[in-house]
Every structure is written in structure tokens, then in C-alpha cells.
Design a protein around this motif. Structure first.
Motif, short mmCIF file in Angstrom:
data_model
loop_
_atom_site.label_atom_id
_atom_site.label_comp_id
_atom_site.label_asym_id
_atom_site.label_seq_id
_atom_site.Cartn_x
_atom_site.Cartn_y
_atom_site.Cartn_z
N ARG A 103 0.76 -1.27 0.07
CA ARG A 103 0.16 0.13 0.13
C ARG A 103 0.89 1.15 -0.17
N VAL A 104 1.85 1.25 0.71
CA VAL A 104 3.10 2.48 0.75
C VAL A 104 3.48 2.48 -0.55
N ARG A 105 4.00 1.38 -1.30
CA ARG A 105 4.67 1.52 -2.56
C ARG A 105 3.67 2.15 -3.48
N PHE A 106 2.26 1.67 -3.52
CA PHE A 106 1.27 2.19 -4.32
C PHE A 106 1.00 3.46 -4.29
N ALA A 107 0.88 4.02 -2.94
CA ALA A 107 0.82 5.43 -2.75
C ALA A 107 1.94 6.29 -3.22
N GLY A 108 3.11 5.76 -3.03
CA GLY A 108 4.29 6.50 -3.75
C GLY A 108 4.25 6.43 -5.15
N PHE A 109 3.80 5.30 -5.72
CA PHE A 109 3.64 5.35 -7.16
C PHE A 109 2.84 6.41 -7.77
N ILE A 110 1.56 6.68 -7.09
CA ILE A 110 0.45 7.66 -7.45
C ILE A 110 1.14 8.74 -7.16
N LYS A 111 1.65 9.20 -6.25
CA LYS A 111 2.24 10.58 -6.01
C LYS A 111 3.33 11.02 -7.33
N THR A 112 4.08 10.04 -7.66
CA THR A 112 5.10 10.08 -8.81
C THR A 112 4.30 10.38 -9.93
N VAL A 113 3.33 9.43 -10.33
CA VAL A 113 2.77 9.37 -11.72
C VAL A 113 1.79 10.95 -11.64
N ARG A 114 1.46 11.35 -10.69
CA ARG A 114 0.69 12.52 -10.69
C ARG A 114 1.67 13.72 -11.18
N PHE A 115 2.90 13.58 -10.36
CA PHE A 115 3.76 14.80 -10.67
C PHE A 115 3.90 14.55 -12.21
N MET A 116 4.22 13.52 -12.77
CA MET A 116 4.54 13.14 -14.15
C MET A 116 3.49 13.47 -15.18
N ALA A 117 2.18 13.43 -14.74
CA ALA A 117 0.95 13.50 -15.46
C ALA A 117 1.13 15.23 -15.74
N ALA A 118 1.37 16.02 -14.83
CA ALA A 118 1.36 17.27 -14.92
C ALA A 118 2.72 18.08 -15.60
N HIS A 119 3.72 16.91 -15.34
CA HIS A 119 4.97 17.49 -15.95
C HIS A 119 4.93 17.42 -17.66
N PHE A 120 4.34 16.25 -17.95
CA PHE A 120 4.18 15.96 -19.56
C PHE A 120 2.96 16.24 -20.14
N ALA A 121 2.30 17.04 -19.60
CA ALA A 121 0.70 17.43 -19.93
C ALA A 121 0.92 17.75 -21.36
N ASN A 173 6.18 -5.84 -7.02
CA ASN A 173 6.55 -5.64 -5.57
C ASN A 173 8.13 -5.47 -5.59
N GLN A 174 8.67 -5.06 -6.55
CA GLN A 174 10.31 -4.99 -6.51
C GLN A 174 10.59 -3.76 -5.60
N ALA A 175 9.73 -2.74 -5.54
CA ALA A 175 10.01 -1.31 -4.65
C ALA A 175 9.37 -1.59 -3.40
N ASP A 176 8.68 -2.63 -2.93
CA ASP A 176 8.23 -2.46 -1.70
C ASP A 176 8.96 -2.25 -0.47
N PHE A 177 10.44 -2.69 -0.49
CA PHE A 177 11.24 -2.55 0.80
C PHE A 177 11.91 -1.16 0.38
N THR A 178 12.28 -0.90 -0.65
CA THR A 178 13.19 0.34 -1.12
C THR A 178 12.21 1.55 -0.79
N CYS A 179 11.17 1.85 -1.25
CA CYS A 179 10.17 2.82 -1.48
C CYS A 179 10.20 3.61 0.21
N LEU A 180 10.41 2.78 0.93
CA LEU A 180 10.44 3.36 2.60
C LEU A 180 11.27 4.59 2.84
N ALA A 181 12.78 4.15 2.31
CA ALA A 181 13.51 5.35 2.55
C ALA A 181 13.10 6.67 1.70
#
Length: 389
Positions: A233-251, A320-328
Motif C-alpha cells: 500500500r505504501v509503494r502504491f501510494a508512492g507510485f501515485i504521487k510520482t505519476v501525478r507529478f509526471m502527468a502534470a509535467h508531461f501534460a 513488488n520490486q520496490a516494496d522495501f526500497t520505497c520506505l527510505a
């Protein structure tokens, strides 16, 4: 030097060393970091003709310290992903196994360092993009605290998460490069260690479980604590935050210059409802607070780097590749990834240590102690020429 791994996408025609603490050290740079006179593509057709007019701040610091900047390294398109099978610049291969991913998004950085094509490399880490290639390629990687390293000259993926950091074949060189390019604090850390119970609920390959068990045993006093939300769930929330930024950046970008895969990924951002996005932000904030508090109480955190070893480019990337790494990244913390063993198929396994900002020297010291106990670094059997050595 031949590059059968497709790690480099451009070589500097005038790479030279100077006097300084990094004199004689060759450093490759991920293609989303500006190097004057070289193409600053971020792995994208959108920027394929962009040439950097000046160095990123971290690159300038490395030059001043005497390093030779040798060229630009392949990466995931827009730094979104952990495979480095780039639709515009081709796949990068893992020096431990041709046809396999080196990880991503800094896959070219991991492959180039593992293969000995450069002494060290710069990567960027949004949710694990330095540490995952370090683990898959069997080398060392450092993600600075997000506020301890400059973002000037970086094509951002998510400003709140992004950090530029080095990869190297030894902790000594990793630390030398890190001290030049980022702020390294001297604060002490509690004497113990922290980790998650039951691998945080993440399904891991046997080789990862075995390597982590060895690392944990070497650490001694390890306290377990549970996070308030599942790692997926943390990794997915981080993914959403990232793609929200990218969607605006590359609009306003020409859709033809973005791959189908990238367009599909960034489309998740605008589709997220306001209520769901508010919940995502709550998940990220609560996780960051819990993680910082646990490390402050128990000591640096020990975790696997990735739940699996490198896999073939022909198969889909595990979610799940980033499930552990996303925390930092979520908590803005410094982390080091180091080799911890090998699978029965000869593929590297990594573990990571996470500390608090300002504890970077203590983090390196913990990594040295654990590295000596594990003695797990082993160069790939493939030489830079791609033949068995």
C-alpha cells in the motif's frame, strides 16, 4: 571499451581527470542528470535532442574533485520503472546474466559499475532506483537523504522523493564519492537495529530470505516493529504521487514521443479520485513518521533490498520490486544497499540499511561491519568484453 551490456548510451569525447580526492576515478552518469555537452535525454524520445549546457551541481562537484566524467548511462524511460528495457535506447543487460534485467531505473549505472566499465556511477532513486540495480548487479549503492543532495540539473521524477547517489564496487569508493557530492552527517545512531516482522508481509524468493537471515544474524540486537500500513500500500501510494507529478509535467508533450507503456503508467495519476488521493497522502505521512520514530528508538533499519533476484527481460516485472526500497524515499532517509549473497542460479542478492538524516557516517560504519561479516561481493563472470573470465 566494448559494452555488450548496453550500459552507456553516449561516451564523453574529452573525458579527463584533474587533481583532487577523486583524481583518476572514472564516473558514468545516468541520462537524467545533466553533463555539459552531452545529451540529457532522461531516457526519453521527448528529450533525445537536448544537450546540457552545463553540469548538474553534483557533476560539477565531482569534476572539481578530480573525477573523469566518462559518459551517459541507459535508464528507464523518464526514470519510471525498475527493469531498464528502454523503448528508445534498448535494453541494458545484467553483467551477471545476459538477457536479464540490471534493475532500474538506474540500470545502466548498475551494469556499468558491475562490469567495470567505470569505477563508479551516478544514479537517481525515486523509490529504489539506485538500490535495486545495486542488488541485481551485486554492487553497492547509496541513496542520500533527499534534502542532503542537490537536485539542480536533474530531470525530476518526483521532487519530494528524488535523490541522486553513487554506485560502486566497494564501500570505500562509494563513501568517497558520496562525501564529495552530498552532505554526510556525523551524528551517532542507537546501537541496535530495527526491522519488520515477517518480512513486512512481502513474498520473497528463498535466496532473499536466506541472505537476509544471514545479515540479520550478523547484526545481533535486532528489534521488530510493525508499520501502520502494508508495504504494498505504501509503494502504491508512492507510485501515485510520482505519476501525478509526471502527468502534470508531461501534460503538453507530444504523445508520439512517449511510449505506450509510459502513457499508461502516468494515466493512473489523473484518474485517482480526490478521496483516494487524500488517503494516499495519509498513508505516506503515517508511514514516514512511524519509520523515523522506529529508527530513532531502535537504530538503523535492516531490510532486503528487493524481494527477488534479477529476472529475464522477456518476463513482466514483478509489482513488488520496490516494496522495501520505497520506505527510505517516503521518509526522506539515507540508505545503503550492499551485496548479501547469491541465488542457486548465481544471481546476486542485496540487503539495505536505512538511517536518519545526519547519521550518514554511522550508516556507512554499519554497512562496513555487515559487509565484512557477509563478504558477499563477487564480480560477474562476464568480463567487459562479454566472455567468461
Amino acid at each position: 571499451m566494448l559494452d555488450p551490456f548496453n550500459a552507456f548510451v553516449e561516451h564523453a569525447p574529452d573525458a579527463t581527470a584533474a587533481d583532487g580526492p577523486l583524481s583518476g576515478i572514472t564516473i558514468g552518469v545516468k541520462a537524467n542528470i545533466a553533463v555539459r555537452g552531452l545529451h540529457w535525454t532522461a531516457g526519453m524520445a521527448l528529450f533525445q535532442d537536448r544537450v546540457a549546457g552545463e553540469d548538474a551541481e553534483v557533476v560539477a562537484k565531482l569534476r572539481t574533485a578530480g573525477a573523469s566524467i566518462t559518459g551517459m548511462l541507459n535508464m528507464e524511460e523518464a526514470a519510471l520503472g525498475a527493469k531498464t528495457d528502454n523503448p528508445w535506447f534498448g535494453p541494458t543487460h545484467n553483467p551477471h546474466r545476459m538477457g536479464h534485467t540490471p534493475g532500474g531505473s538506474s540500470g545502466g549505472s548498475g551494469a556499468a559499475v558491475a562490469a567495470g566499465l567505470c569505477d563508479a556511477a551516478l544514479g537517481t532513486d525515486t523509490m529504489g532506483s539506485i538500490r535495486i540495480p545495486a542488488a541485481y548487479c551485486g554492487v553497492y549503492g547509496f541513496k542520500p537523504a533527499q534534502t542532503h543532495v542537490s537536485q539542480l540539473g536533474l530531470e525530476l521524477a518526483e521532487p519530494d522523493f528524488d535523490a541522486i547517489g553513487p554506485l560502486a564496487r566497494s564501500l570505500d569508493l562509494l563513501e568517497r564519492v558520496a562525501r564529495v557530492m552530498s552532505d554526510v552527517g556525523e551524528k551517532a545512531a542507537p546501537s541496535g537495529w530495527a526491522t519488520l516482522p515477517d518480512m513486512g508481509g512481502v513474498e520473497c524468493q528463498p535466496a532473499v530470505l536466506n541472505a537476509f537471515a544471514s545479515a540479520r544474524a550478523a547484526c545481533g540486537d535486532v528489534s521488530e516493529f510493525a508499520l501502520p500500513h502494508p508495504l504494498s500500500r505504501v509503494r502504491f501510494a508512492g507510485f501515485i504521487k510520482t505519476v501525478r507529478f509526471m502527468a502534470a509535467h508531461f501534460a503538453d508533450a507530444d504523445p508520439a514521443l512517449l511510449s505506450d507503456h509510459l502513457r499508461k503508467l502516468i494515466a493512473y495519476g489523473p484518474r485517482r479520485s480526490d478521496a483516494d488521493w487524500a488517503e494516499d497522502q495519509k498513508v505516506l505521512a503515517e508511514t514516514a513518521d512511524a519509520l523515523r520514530n522506529a529508527i530513532a528508538k531502535h537504530g538503523p533499519m535492516l531490510l532486503p533490498t528487493a524481494p527477488q533476484t534479477a529476472f529475464a527481460h522477456s518476463v513482466a516485472a514483478p509489482a513488488n520490486q520496490a516494496d522495501f526500497t520505497c520506505l527510505a524515499n517516503v521518509a526522506g532517509l539515507p540508505a545503503i544497499g550492499l551485496p548479501a549473497g547469491f541465488s542457486e542460479h548465481g544471481l546476486p542478492v542485496g540487503v539495505q540499511i536505512i538511517a536518519l538524516p545526519g547519521q550518514e557516517s554511522a550508516l556507512v560504519a554499519r554497512a562496513r561491519t555487515l559487509d565484512a561479516a557477509l563478504a558477499a561481493y563477487r564480480p560477474p563472470m562476464l568480463s567487459p568484453e562479454g566472455v567468461s573470465s
